[in-house]
Write an enzyme that holds these catalytic residues in place. Sequence first.
Site, PDB file in Angstrom:
ATOM      1  CE1 TYR A   1     105.465  73.958 -23.531  1.00 52.07           C
ATOM      2  CE2 TYR A   1     103.440  75.100 -23.791  1.00 52.07           C
ATOM      3  CZ  TYR A   1     104.915  75.320 -23.445  1.00 52.07           C
ATOM      4  OH  TYR A   1     105.464  76.448 -23.241  1.00 52.07           O
TER       5      TYR A   1
ATOM      6  CE  LYS B   1     108.439  74.134 -21.054  1.00 49.83           C
ATOM      7  NZ  LYS B   1     109.977  74.647 -21.513  1.00 49.83           N
TER       8      LYS B   1
END
Length: 169
Positions: A72, A122
């Site tokens: 992230y 992610k």
Amino acid sequence: MGIKQFIGYSLLVLASLVVSAQGSDFEFYKLSLIWPSSACYPLSNCTTPLPTFFTIHGLWPTFANDTAVPAYGPNNRCNANPVGPDAAVAKLTPIKDRLNERWPNLRAGVENSVFWRHEWQKHGICSDYYKDPLSYFNDTLNLATSTTFDPFKGDGQTVEVTSDGMGNG
């Protein structure tokens, strides 16, 4: 409690032996599958009818100590200039039917593409496929649906069952 009930309340996480081909910092990919009835409690939070087979949660680049590679925002130390999440989802049209069946978002009222976008953001951008989201998702589908792979036996691969019903990704 029978094996189906036990597995019904567990997330089956399988560590694949697919090793990074490009020598990235991660050691292996972890294929994460979901038993829908365990992830959908209470059922009112989920789409119906629920699939009656393991669905895909994701394919996660993982360090040797079994922790997921962080991806992230500012923690993305994986790859420079990966395909962005919106552009990645736009490239999935050729396999969208298979993704809808095998990699659905089980939460009611949330489109499948939202889940795919999340998994790309992610995990996919840290994979060897960071420039090729179509191959990342297609290869994950092929691995998860392989007829030579039995998730109950593990076929010599590491099998980990966790009781939280969600895993780490």
